[in-house]
Design an enzyme around this catalytic site. Structure first.
Site, mmCIF file in Angstrom:
data_model
loop_
_atom_site.group_PDB
_atom_site.id
_atom_site.type_symbol
_atom_site.label_atom_id
_atom_site.label_comp_id
_atom_site.label_asym_id
_atom_site.label_seq_id
_atom_site.Cartn_x
_atom_site.Cartn_y
_atom_site.Cartn_z
ATOM 1 N N ARG A 35 -4.176 -22.322 -50.463
ATOM 2 C CA ARG A 35 -5.137 -21.212 -50.443
ATOM 3 C C ARG A 35 -4.622 -19.997 -51.201
ATOM 4 O O ARG A 35 -5.391 -19.287 -51.846
ATOM 5 C CB ARG A 35 -5.447 -20.825 -48.999
ATOM 6 C CG ARG A 35 -6.317 -21.862 -48.346
ATOM 7 C CD ARG A 35 -6.580 -21.544 -46.917
ATOM 8 N NE ARG A 35 -7.709 -22.323 -46.436
ATOM 9 C CZ ARG A 35 -8.080 -22.379 -45.175
ATOM 10 N NH1 ARG A 35 -7.421 -21.717 -44.262
ATOM 11 N NH2 ARG A 35 -9.115 -23.104 -44.831
ATOM 12 N N LYS A 209 -16.481 -37.520 -34.944
ATOM 13 C CA LYS A 209 -17.686 -37.397 -34.126
ATOM 14 C C LYS A 209 -18.986 -37.302 -34.904
ATOM 15 O O LYS A 209 -19.087 -36.527 -35.849
ATOM 16 C CB LYS A 209 -17.570 -36.126 -33.284
ATOM 17 C CG LYS A 209 -16.526 -36.191 -32.203
ATOM 18 C CD LYS A 209 -16.625 -34.905 -31.438
ATOM 19 C CE LYS A 209 -15.704 -34.875 -30.243
ATOM 20 N NZ LYS A 209 -15.655 -33.520 -29.718
ATOM 21 N N GLY A 365 -11.309 -30.227 -43.845
ATOM 22 C CA GLY A 365 -9.879 -30.269 -43.597
ATOM 23 C C GLY A 365 -9.189 -31.616 -43.736
ATOM 24 O O GLY A 365 -8.245 -31.756 -44.499
ATOM 25 N N GLY A 388 -14.821 -25.451 -42.539
ATOM 26 C CA GLY A 388 -16.061 -25.108 -41.841
ATOM 27 C C GLY A 388 -17.109 -24.545 -42.787
ATOM 28 O O GLY A 388 -18.300 -24.860 -42.670
HETATM 29 P P1 AMP Z 1 -13.147 -34.752 -38.309
HETATM 30 O O1 AMP Z 1 -12.332 -33.518 -38.041
HETATM 31 O O2 AMP Z 1 -14.385 -34.862 -37.494
HETATM 32 O O3 AMP Z 1 -13.394 -34.966 -39.785
HETATM 33 O O4 AMP Z 1 -12.277 -35.966 -37.790
HETATM 34 C C1 AMP Z 1 -11.029 -36.267 -38.307
HETATM 35 C C2 AMP Z 1 -10.292 -37.064 -37.301
HETATM 36 O O5 AMP Z 1 -11.002 -38.253 -37.025
HETATM 37 C C3 AMP Z 1 -8.919 -37.471 -37.764
HETATM 38 O O6 AMP Z 1 -7.959 -36.860 -36.955
HETATM 39 C C4 AMP Z 1 -8.913 -38.983 -37.566
HETATM 40 O O7 AMP Z 1 -7.723 -39.460 -36.985
HETATM 41 C C5 AMP Z 1 -10.056 -39.216 -36.614
HETATM 42 N N1 AMP Z 1 -10.602 -40.572 -36.743
HETATM 43 C C6 AMP Z 1 -10.979 -41.206 -37.861
HETATM 44 N N2 AMP Z 1 -11.356 -42.461 -37.594
HETATM 45 C C7 AMP Z 1 -11.212 -42.654 -36.282
HETATM 46 C C8 AMP Z 1 -11.446 -43.760 -35.406
HETATM 47 N N3 AMP Z 1 -11.904 -44.921 -35.873
HETATM 48 N N4 AMP Z 1 -11.193 -43.589 -34.098
HETATM 49 C C9 AMP Z 1 -10.723 -42.421 -33.619
HETATM 50 N N5 AMP Z 1 -10.499 -41.331 -34.388
HETATM 51 C C10 AMP Z 1 -10.735 -41.450 -35.703
#
Ligand code: AMP
Length: 407
Positions: A35, A209, A365, A388
């Site tokens: 950054r 999620k 991120g 974000g």
């Molecule tokens: P996000 O911040 O929503 O983009 O999520 C990123 C996180 O999702 C990372 O820390 C990954 O380890 C987790 N992630 C990715 N695939 C999976 C999975 N199949 N099961 C559980 N966590 C996951």
């Protein structure tokens, strides 16, 4: 030429909102300076024009008062190095950097007042005042006294209506409110993907999620030709379609949302690609027992932690035929060695498609961390500095930090 490029900063004091919210280790050493590096061209352009620069930023999450560990003075030595390197290219001299241990008040005003062309003043952490995050108008006015012109180059905080990122704008006339080069590049890249994309346009959405990504998927349904869904969120979709997902991540309260998205995509002619198979594990751990299985037939007691070999091929095929690529979120638990293959393969396909002429934007991120980790950051078209902010931009929201400059 852009407004910032054509602006002559000679004898002007430019108050720049930068995003120097960099990670520090226990010894207050910077562990990722992306950054800071990204803001250097903006600073150097102003200094080269014969202007001076006053830098303001937040760092970490202080509780509303001064806290040593969040002091921006920790950034001074590295800022000095970066600016010396940046200025050496054009001027061959070191840059004089001063520090004010309060972002407003007499010392800050006096130092800003005495600042000579070619000099830089770094202000102490804005978030040592609660007023910053509250978007307090009086605080914004106090900050505005420091400069003749306000430059917003902090894309990472553009989704916040804080005093220094948005409210301050009203104290500068329209011609003295500008985006810096970083912000211009961020906005231009996002606009290219959202409104001027060459087709086929694939959005690769991963991460944990569904609930975090619903709005972005819904907005992208209007624009993309293909949407790849990977990561933990894919299993809610699998379950919604009647699949057996074992212990994989599932948001049961989002099953209907997943079905709605699938239906909407079908009606709109957008292809949704879910991973046909998965790398499965008997526990959420780096030393878990692993195997592979169809993503809709994962045995009880097992969970999908990465996309499988068939899914890798399936996703790469789509990516390699695309002309525009947006990537947000990893395909698996890439932090653990056993489950990073899918994310790596997808990253490589994005790089290959870029080499064939596609425009690729990586943002958010964890996907940024992944391309950095695999050494691909300079092989894609653009890596966004805003997590974000980038997500909200692609959700179709108006970002206060952008609206403040444009209004
Ligand atoms: P996000 O911040 O929503 O983009 O999520 C990123 C996180 O999702 C990372 O820390 C990954 O380890 C987790 N992630 C990715 N695939 C999976 C999975 N199949 N099961 C559980 N966590 C996951």
């Amino acid at each position: 030429m852009s407004k910032f490029s054509s602006y002559n900063f000679n004898k002007q004091k430019a108050l720049i909102r930068v995003d120097f919210n960099v990670p520090l280790n226990d010894k207050n050493e910077i562990t990722d300076d992306s950054r800071m590096k990204a803001a250097v061209p903006t600073i150097i352009k102003i200094l080269n024009d014969g202007g001076s620069v006053i830098l303001m930023s937040h760092l970490g999450r202080p509780k509303g008062g001064p806290e040593e560990k969040y002091s921006l003075k920790h950034l001074l030595p590295h800022l000095q190095e970066l600016l010396n390197e940046g200025s050496a290219i054009s001027q061959k001299k070191t840059v004089n950097i001063l520090f004010a241990n309060d972002c407003i008040g007499d010392q800050a005003y006096l130092t800003a007042d005495m600042l000579r062309p070619g000099e830089v003043l770094l202000l102490e952490n804005l978030r040592f005042y609660k007023e910053e995050e509250k978007g307090d108008t009086k605080f914004a006015e106090k900050l505005s006294r420091l400069g003749d012109v306000w430059v917003n180059d902090a894309f990472g905080t553009a989704h916040r209506a804080h005093a220094s990122t948005a409210i301050i704008a009203k104290f500068f006339p329209a011609e003295k409110r500008l985006f810096g080069w970083l912000m211009e590049r961020e906005v231009a890249s996002a606009e290219k993907v959202l409104h001027h994309s060459e087709k086929p346009f694939v959005a690769i959405i991963g991460g944990a999620k569904v609930s975090d990504k619903i709005l972005i998927i819904e907005n992208l349904l209007e624009r993309a030709t293909d949407i790849i869904i990977g990561g933990g969120m894919a299993y809610t979709f699998m379950k919604a379609e009647g699949g057996m997902i074992g212990n994989s991540l599932c948001e049961t309260d989002r099953i209907q949302t997943a079905l709605d998205i699938l239906k909407k995509a079908e009606n709109m002619g957008v292809s949704i690609h879910l991973p046909s198979d998965s790398i499965i594990a008997d526990k959420f751990a780096a030393d878990a027992e692993t195997s592979s299985a169809p993503s809709d037939n994962i045995p009880e007691g097992w969970m999908g932690l990465d996309i499988g070999p068939n899914a890798c091929e399936q996703f790469c095929n789509v990516i390699l035929h695309s002309k525009t690529i947006l990537w947000n979120g990893p395909m698996g638990v890439f932090e653990m060695h056993n489950f990073q293959h899918g994310t790596k393969v997808v990253a490589k396909a994005v790089v290959d498609a870029t080499q064939k002429g596609a425009f690729s934007l990586v943002g958010g991120g964890d996907s940024v961390a992944a391309v950095n980790q695999f050494g691909f950051a300079d092989k894609v078209s653009y890596v966004s500095t805003g997590g974000g902010a980038m997500l909200e931009y692609f959700e179709g929201k108006v970002l206060p930090g952008i609206a403040a400059v444009n209004s």
